[in-house]
Write a protein that holds these residues in place. Structure first.
Motif, PDB file in Angstrom:
ATOM      1  N   SER A  51      39.287  44.381  40.194  1.00 38.75           N
ATOM      2  CA  SER A  51      40.097  43.557  39.284  1.00 38.75           C
ATOM      3  C   SER A  51      40.551  44.363  38.078  1.00 38.75           C
ATOM      4  O   SER A  51      41.691  44.238  37.622  1.00 38.75           O
ATOM      5  CB  SER A  51      39.302  42.341  38.809  1.00 38.75           C
ATOM      6  OG  SER A  51      38.942  41.547  39.905  1.00 38.75           O
ATOM      7  N   GLN A  87      42.613  36.525  40.313  1.00 39.46           N
ATOM      8  CA  GLN A  87      41.451  35.964  41.008  1.00 39.46           C
ATOM      9  C   GLN A  87      41.357  34.485  40.653  1.00 39.46           C
ATOM     10  O   GLN A  87      41.418  34.110  39.486  1.00 39.46           O
ATOM     11  CB  GLN A  87      40.212  36.722  40.521  1.00 39.46           C
ATOM     12  CG  GLN A  87      39.134  36.865  41.549  1.00 39.46           C
ATOM     13  CD  GLN A  87      38.100  37.887  41.103  1.00 39.46           C
ATOM     14  OE1 GLN A  87      38.446  38.956  40.624  1.00 39.46           O
ATOM     15  NE2 GLN A  87      36.842  37.552  41.268  1.00 39.46           N
ATOM     16  N   ASP A 169      44.612  39.613  43.962  1.00 44.24           N
ATOM     17  CA  ASP A 169      43.188  39.801  43.698  1.00 44.24           C
ATOM     18  C   ASP A 169      42.377  38.782  44.494  1.00 44.24           C
ATOM     19  O   ASP A 169      42.400  37.594  44.187  1.00 44.24           O
ATOM     20  CB  ASP A 169      42.921  39.657  42.192  1.00 44.24           C
ATOM     21  CG  ASP A 169      41.624  40.321  41.775  1.00 44.24           C
ATOM     22  OD1 ASP A 169      40.799  40.625  42.659  1.00 44.24           O
ATOM     23  OD2 ASP A 169      41.440  40.548  40.562  1.00 44.24           O
ATOM     24  N   GLU A 170      41.697  39.235  45.489  1.00 45.53           N
ATOM     25  CA  GLU A 170      40.835  38.403  46.338  1.00 45.53           C
ATOM     26  C   GLU A 170      41.548  37.176  46.901  1.00 45.53           C
ATOM     27  O   GLU A 170      41.056  36.057  46.771  1.00 45.53           O
ATOM     28  CB  GLU A 170      39.600  37.920  45.557  1.00 45.53           C
ATOM     29  CG  GLU A 170      38.806  39.017  44.888  1.00 45.53           C
ATOM     30  CD  GLU A 170      37.730  39.627  45.787  1.00 45.53           C
ATOM     31  OE1 GLU A 170      37.702  39.301  46.990  1.00 45.53           O
ATOM     32  OE2 GLU A 170      36.961  40.457  45.271  1.00 45.53           O
TER      33      GLU A 170
END
Ligand SMILES: Nc1ncnc2c1ncn2[C@@H]1O[C@H](COP(=O)(O)OP(=O)(O)O)[C@@H](O)[C@H]1O
Ligand SMILES: [Mg+2]
Lengths: 257, 287
Positions: A51, A87, A169-170
């Motif tokens: 991140s 995220q 992000d994820e």
């Protein structure tokens, strides 16, 4: 290791990057590049700096040293034109806005200060929602979405930015198998439209099976290149600092604990 | 019937009551709009911190013989910006930054007042508010500053909203997030400045929080929330002044109690989310 074919100019180059928080080192001498039009994975265990790296690339976090260069078509390169999906855990889901309004925010950078988003911006936001099959929930409040729907909304917002380079992000975390499959299909589609996608994830097997490129990160870059080159037992053990079972098999590489 | 009309009209035959009404309505409307951001960001604490910290500035101005409003205004703005500055360093939490600045300013005020002997009634009008004592100059100043605040919110609505909702994403798309965060703090500071004289240090928070909180129970989107909050604020100002006139009680307290009264009504009866509503229908039937 990087593909040297002349048609693939790098979309992103990161050189000798170091960054952290209050003296705590999160990234150390990170160097890699991502080629234009490819689906690249940023893989590493929790806390490995994924991140942080994305945030530095976006200009949201100031690095201690090193540089990030983003190239794109004339007039559209640089940081303002990077799509971003943060995220999900870091988003305030209790904020009282509708899905449609939240996706429209992806347009705000393009619209510019003070000016209001126009009809064209609304059309782009609606198209982005349709693309992730969320158009029927446009009028819902974002707090009323399920976990999978929340991720889709964040992806739609990143799509509404109409950027050539998108950092995610994820996006796969917490999705069930069907939803993961849908998302991977969408990423494939976007790549075919010549977008460059850089996806942070701790899901090794997914990157191994579906991505063109992988950067293996644990504070430092352990390796980068094709997944088959990167996901060797030795390199994975170095990144995850424990032994992982790697089963090379045909076009798929299976990875398990 | 005409007796009732006379009763309704009577307070406004006095010019000081007209001034009080204009000032109170202006302040309530501005506070509701700015307060919507305050409650969305969970920053109610700052609505309490600014007026208390500005007491330090008021006390300094009092001790030095300067204009008390100006002292309070400068202190409120300085407080807002220093909270932003401390929080931006990232070494302490936002509410900690607010707490530290708030306590320093208020303690400074108490310290200075304790050194002053004699008549400190002017200071008390800042603590408890003095809406019945506003001059036409005050009214014009309130209107000017209030208009500026509303204009700033209208112009930068989109950026303020995005920054409040998701600062990282806003910055990533090119919104000047730091400027918006400081700007919002400054707007809250200015709102406190105009509200201080009407509501007093102790009650400013109520006008920032109660009307938008009431509105939040009635609607779930920001633009109508601001509009309903402004309406609730204006109605509270009007009814509060009637109560103050006929019951001969503190005007600012009457305004605040009316506003909190609206909140409890909405809390009980709001369609879909009121307490009674939830008792009558099962959760799955809610809109
Ligand atoms: N805001 C922050 N303040 C201090 N340390 C942080 C912050 N964010 C992340 N870190 C630290 O930096 C390291 C990398 O974190 P992060 O980039 O979030 O990793 P990942 O996304 O791979 O899980 C971790 O050790 C984490 O504890
Ligand atoms: Mg992370």
């Amino acid at each position: 290791m990087p593909d040297n074919s002349p048609t693939f100019a790098p979309a992103v180059e990161v050189r000798n990057l170091s960054a952290g928080y209050n003296g705590h080192v999160a990234l150390e001498d990170v160097t890699f590049s991502v080629e234009r039009g490819c689906l690249a994975g940023l893989v590493g265990p929790n806390g490995s700096g994924k991140s942080t790296l994305l945030r530095v690339m976006l200009g949201l976090h100031k690095p201690w040293q090193g540089e990030v260069s983003i190239s794109g078509p004339p007039g559209r390169s640089g940081r303002g034109h990077i799509g971003y999906m943060p995220q999900s855990e870091l988003v305030d889901w209790s904020f009282p806005i509708t899905v449609a309004d939240a996706v429209l925010m992806g347009r705000y950078g393009r619209v510019g200060l003070i000016r209001r988003p126009g009809r064209r911006d609304r059309e782009i936001a609606t198209a982005a929602l349709e693309r992730v099959h969320l158009a029927h929930l446009a009028k819902r409040l974002i707090g009323e979405l399920s976990g999978g729907e929340q991720r889709k909304m964040l992806i739609a917002r990143a799509l509404a930015q109409e950027a050539d380079l998108v950092l995610l992000d994820e996006p796969l975390a917490g999705l069930d198998a069907t939803a993961q499959h849908d998302l991977l299909r969408l990423l494939e589609e976007l790549r075919r439209e010549d977008k460059t996608l850089f996806v942070a994830t701790h899901d090794l097997s997914c990157v191994a099976a579906n991505f063109d490129h992988a950067v293996l990160l644990n504070r430092k870059v352990i390796a980068f290149g094709r997944p088959s080159e990167v996901f060797t037992e030795q390199l994975l053990a170095a990144a995850f600092q424990r032994h992982l079972l790697v089963l090379p098999g045909g076009e798929r590489t299976l990875v398990g604990p | 019937m005409s007796e009732l009309l006379d009763l309704l009209r009577e307070p406004w035959t006095f010019e000081f009551m007209q001034r009080a009404l204009i000032a109170a309505v202006l302040v309530s409307v501005v506070a509701a709009v700015v307060g919507s951001f305050v409650i969305l960001k969970g920053m109610a604490f700052i609505g309490d911190a600014l007026p208390h910290a500005s007491f330090g500035g008021v006390a300094i101005a009092f001790a030095l013989g300067f204009n008390l409003h100006l002292g309070g205004a400068i202190a409120a703005l300085l407080t807002a910006l220093s909270i932003g500055f401390i929080a931006h360093r990232g070494t302490v939490r936002y509410d900690t930054a607010i707490g530290i600045v708030f306590i320093s300013g208020f303690a400074l005020g108490i310290l200075i007042v304790s050194t002053q002997s004699g008549y400190v009634v002017d200071l008390f009008s800042f603590v408890f508010g003095n809406v019945l004592g506003v001059s036409w100059t005050d009214v014009w100043l309130t209107a000017g500053l209030g208009g500026f605040i509303l204009l700033a919110v209208a112009l930068f609505y989109k950026e303020l909203l995005f920054t409040a909702y998701d600062p990282s994403m806003a910055a990533a798309t090119g919104v000047p997030v730091a400027a918006m965060q400081y700007g919002l703090l400054a707007l809250i500071g200015l709102t406190v400045v105009i509200a201080l004289q009407v509501m007093g240090i102790v009650l400013v928070l109520a006008m920032l929080v109660a009307p938008p909180a009431t509105a939040q129970l009635l609607t779930r989107r920001l633009p109508p929330m601001m509009a309903i909050g402004a309406l609730v604020g204006a109605l509270s100002a009007l009814s509060g002044l009637y109560i103050a006139w006929y019951a001969d009680v503190s005007a600012s307290a009457a305004i605040v109690l009316t506003a909190t009264g609206f909140f409890f009504l909405a809390f009980l009866f709001a369609p879909g989310r009121g307490l009674l509503w939830q008792h009558r229908f099962t959760p799955t039937e809610r809109a």
